[in-house]
Design an enzyme around this catalytic site. Structure first.
Site, PDB file in Angstrom:
ATOM      1  N   LYS A 198       0.863  -1.191   0.000  1.00  0.00           N
ATOM      2  CA  LYS A 198       0.000   0.000   0.000  1.00  0.00           C
ATOM      3  C   LYS A 198       0.892   1.231   0.000  1.00  0.00           C
ATOM      4  CE  LYS A 198      -2.917   2.764   3.055  1.00  0.00           C
ATOM      5  NZ  LYS A 198      -4.122   2.794   3.883  1.00  0.00           N
ATOM      6  N   LYS A 200       1.061   5.246   0.551  1.00  0.00           N
ATOM      7  CA  LYS A 200       0.410   6.463   1.049  1.00  0.00           C
ATOM      8  C   LYS A 200       0.680   7.574   0.043  1.00  0.00           C
ATOM      9  CE  LYS A 200      -1.590   7.151   3.931  1.00  0.00           C
ATOM     10  NZ  LYS A 200      -3.024   7.306   4.106  1.00  0.00           N
ATOM     11  N   ASP A 229      -3.400   5.315  -1.728  1.00  0.00           N
ATOM     12  CA  ASP A 229      -4.302   6.062  -0.830  1.00  0.00           C
ATOM     13  C   ASP A 229      -3.929   7.537  -0.792  1.00  0.00           C
ATOM     14  OD1 ASP A 229      -5.854   7.064   1.203  1.00  0.00           O
ATOM     15  OD2 ASP A 229      -4.917   5.884   2.806  1.00  0.00           O
ATOM     16  N   ASN A 231      -5.623   9.895   0.367  1.00  0.00           N
ATOM     17  CA  ASN A 231      -6.321  10.557   1.482  1.00  0.00           C
ATOM     18  C   ASN A 231      -7.205  11.709   1.025  1.00  0.00           C
ATOM     19  OD1 ASN A 231      -3.821   9.623   3.758  1.00  0.00           O
ATOM     20  ND2 ASN A 231      -5.995   9.266   4.113  1.00  0.00           N
ATOM     21  N   GLU A 254      -7.820   3.707  -2.612  1.00  0.00           N
ATOM     22  CA  GLU A 254      -8.350   4.074  -1.302  1.00  0.00           C
ATOM     23  C   GLU A 254      -8.544   5.589  -1.209  1.00  0.00           C
ATOM     24  OE1 GLU A 254      -6.298   1.939   1.811  1.00  0.00           O
ATOM     25  OE2 GLU A 254      -6.564   3.621   3.197  1.00  0.00           O
ATOM     26  N   ASN A 277     -11.366   4.722   4.440  1.00  0.00           N
ATOM     27  CA  ASN A 277     -11.412   4.936   5.890  1.00  0.00           C
ATOM     28  C   ASN A 277     -11.713   6.409   6.163  1.00  0.00           C
ATOM     29  OD1 ASN A 277      -8.258   4.972   5.126  1.00  0.00           O
ATOM     30  ND2 ASN A 277      -8.598   6.447   6.778  1.00  0.00           N
ATOM     31  N   ASP A 301     -11.616  -0.357  11.603  1.00  0.00           N
ATOM     32  CA  ASP A 301     -10.596   0.043  12.578  1.00  0.00           C
ATOM     33  C   ASP A 301     -11.297   0.059  13.928  1.00  0.00           C
ATOM     34  OD1 ASP A 301      -8.873   1.341  14.328  1.00  0.00           O
ATOM     35  OD2 ASP A 301      -7.991   2.559  12.734  1.00  0.00           O
ATOM     36  N   HIS A 328      -7.744  -0.666   8.439  1.00  0.00           N
ATOM     37  CA  HIS A 328      -6.968   0.576   8.486  1.00  0.00           C
ATOM     38  C   HIS A 328      -6.028   0.555   9.687  1.00  0.00           C
ATOM     39  CE1 HIS A 328      -6.865   4.700  10.334  1.00  0.00           C
ATOM     40  NE2 HIS A 328      -6.500   5.024   9.124  1.00  0.00           N
ATOM     41  N   ASN A 330      -3.006   3.140  12.093  1.00  0.00           N
ATOM     42  CA  ASN A 330      -2.266   4.365  12.398  1.00  0.00           C
ATOM     43  C   ASN A 330      -1.064   3.968  13.236  1.00  0.00           C
ATOM     44  OD1 ASN A 330      -2.700   7.083  11.590  1.00  0.00           O
ATOM     45  ND2 ASN A 330      -4.822   6.842  12.210  1.00  0.00           N
TER      46      ASN A 330
HETATM   47  O1  GKR Z   1       0.010   7.636   9.189  1.00  0.00           O
HETATM   48  O2  GKR Z   1       0.170   9.333   7.830  1.00  0.00           O
HETATM   49  C1  GKR Z   1      -0.405   8.329   8.269  1.00  0.00           C
HETATM   50  C2  GKR Z   1      -1.686   7.923   7.588  1.00  0.00           C
HETATM   51  O3  GKR Z   1      -2.016   8.856   6.602  1.00  0.00           O
HETATM   52  C3  GKR Z   1      -2.801   7.775   8.573  1.00  0.00           C
HETATM   53  O4  GKR Z   1      -2.934   8.928   9.370  1.00  0.00           O
HETATM   54  C4  GKR Z   1      -4.114   7.458   7.919  1.00  0.00           C
HETATM   55  O5  GKR Z   1      -5.096   7.455   8.896  1.00  0.00           O
HETATM   56  O6  GKR Z   1      -3.319   5.211   7.538  1.00  0.00           O
HETATM   57  C5  GKR Z   1      -4.259   6.122   7.330  1.00  0.00           C
HETATM   58  C6  GKR Z   1      -5.089   5.974   6.104  1.00  0.00           C
HETATM   59  O7  GKR Z   1      -5.156   4.885   5.580  1.00  0.00           O
HETATM   60  O8  GKR Z   1      -5.738   6.925   5.686  1.00  0.00           O
HETATM   61 MG    MG Z   2      -6.618   5.371   4.136  1.00  0.00          MG
END
Ligand code: GKR
Ligand code: MG
Length: 430
Positions: A198, A200, A229, A231, A254, A277, A301, A328, A330
């Site tokens: 995955k 980010k 993802d 976000n 995602e 999420n 989660d 999910h 953190n």
């Molecule tokens: O740890 O930076 C991070 C993630 O962006 C986290 O805060 C997210 O909540 O893992 C997360 C996600 O899947 O969106």
């Molecule tokens: Mg996410």
């Protein structure tokens, strides 16, 4: 059995400078260790997201927990819901990447997991048996890749430990290009055996993140499941445009865009399963999800869906409405990881490899130290409760980190501004 005591210990754990759509991780991530102690002196433990507001909320329910029967979870939940009502914790920076602001669900989740651990220890049964029993012994996790600045986090901040080797060295190395992410993925998979990746996203312009996905596909081959993802910082148009390029390359996409309506538009236009999420994060969001068709997969989660039993209810709802179920995470330690794995062992339709931030941390608060993955999986045995015991010396040390580090909440935007003055979070950046 009665709960005679309730302890909440804030801790801070070293966290490297990971990048996301909300900014940058601080040198420490905040967690809270929650303990319920029975009148016959058995303790149950859980791990929750930390920070001053979470601590205040946990303290506020002390009187609703102490003196109660740990089996009386439905009544404890009801009392906690009555206490908080629909209150949310506001739009902190943290909420910009994960919307888990419902205070009652978050607080009850922490209390419930500790009670289940206590019950499990008292009757000699693993927590997954309190959820109806295991459907799998091995719980697969995925490699959670981050663009990052060089550095180790914690006291070292942006410095690196020059003697580090293997994954330790890769964890500290900068990864700001597709090639850097491929190197990170290879080192993480070598160390942990993960089989799914995955990334980010939401950090660099979308074409760079798409190139990174194709570089991962090139390096790992077409059979390794990949997820991206961003976000939710891509517009609907951007998500559709780049989503079309990613068709056939992603296991799931995602939170490419914000909100259920936008996600539904992307779901209509792009032939990739969407996961979330961010747009469906509580039971209140399920009717909208079903009406609009905002995603195909929900990331559970237990920390913000209201505990492990509520997450089993979510699993059932996902089956009813044809949603897939993943998980999910953190920044967290082993108590959370074990709770996540017990849930994933028990939920029949949790068929995707779960997210975990665990490789990014290096400390532990449980006896025996860091948990080991076996070829990318955690193995759930028959140990009572969650199968963990608190290492009291480490708990004291990580609490001292909390006191010393001076952080009281997560603010990724403020951390980013220390590196890039004037940097601003944007709900839709591209
Ligand atoms: O740890 O930076 C991070 C993630 O962006 C986290 O805060 C997210 O909540 O893992 C997360 C996600 O899947 O969106
Ligand atoms: Mg996410």
């Amino acid at each position: 059995m009665r709960i005679a005591d309730f302890h909440v210990t804030p801790i801070a754990i070293a966290d490297p400078p990971l990048l996301n759509a909300a900014g940058l991780h601080a040198p420490y991530a905040l967690r809270a260790i929650v303990e319920v102690v029975s009148d016959d002196n058995i303790y149950g433990v859980s791990e929750s997201p930390g920070g001053a507001d979470v601590l205040a909320d946990l303290e506020a329910v002390r009187a609703l927990v102490v003196g109660r029967d740990p089996f009386a979870l439905n009544k404890i939940a009801q009392d906690i819901e009555t206490h908080f009502g629909d209150a949310t914790s506001g739009d902190r920076q943290y909420m910009r990447t994960t919307i888990h602001s419902r205070r009652a669900a978050r607080v009850f989740g922490a209390v419930e997991v500790a009670c289940l651990d206590l019950i499990g220890k008292a009757i000699g049964q693993p927590v997954c048996n309190l959820l109806g029993g295991k459907v799998r012994d091995r719980v697969p996790f995925s490699a959670y890749l981050f663009y990052k600045y060089e550095g180790a986090g914690g006291q070292l901040g942006f410095a690196t430990d020059l003697g580090a080797t293997g994954w330790d060295a890769a964890r500290q190395a900068a990864a700001l290009t597709p090639a850097g992410i491929v190197a990170q993925a290879q080192a993480m998979c070598r160390a942990f055996g993960f089989k799914s990746l995955k990334l980010k996203g939401g950090v660099f312009p979308p074409h760079i993140e798409v190139d990174t996905i194709f570089a991962l596909r090139q390096a790992f081959g077409p059979n390794t499941p990949l997820r991206l993802d961003p976000n939710a910082v891509w517009s609907v148009e951007t998500a559709i445009r780049y989503g079309k390029q990613l068709e056939g390359a992603l296991e799931y996409f995602e939170d490419p865009t914000r909100g259920q309506a936008g996600m539904a538009q992307v779901a209509q236009a792009v032939n990739i399963p969407l996961a979330t999420n961010m747009c469906t994060t509580s039971f209140d969001d399920i009717p909208g999800s079903v009406r609009l068709g905002s995603e195909h997969i929900i990331l559970s989660d237990h920390h913000f869906w209201g505990g492990l039993r509520a997450s089993m209810e979510l699993a059932r709802i996902c089956r009813v409405f044809g949603r897939g179920l993943s998980m999910h995470s953190n920044s967290h330690l082993g108590i959370s990881l074990r709770a996540m794995a017990h849930l994933a062992a028990a939920a029949p339709n949790l068929t995707y490899a779960c997210d975990t931030h665990y490789p990014w941390q290096r400390e532990e608060v449980i006896v025996g130290g860091r948990l080991q993955f076996d070829d990318g999986d955690l193995i759930i045995g028959d140990e009572p409760g969650l199968g963990v015991e608190l290492d009291r010396a480490m708990l004291a040390r990580l609490h001292e980190n909390y006191v010393q580090c001076g952080l009281t909440g997560r603010d990724d935007e403020a951390e980013m501004q220390k590196v890039q003055p004037g940097w601003k979070f944007m709900h839709t950046r591209w």
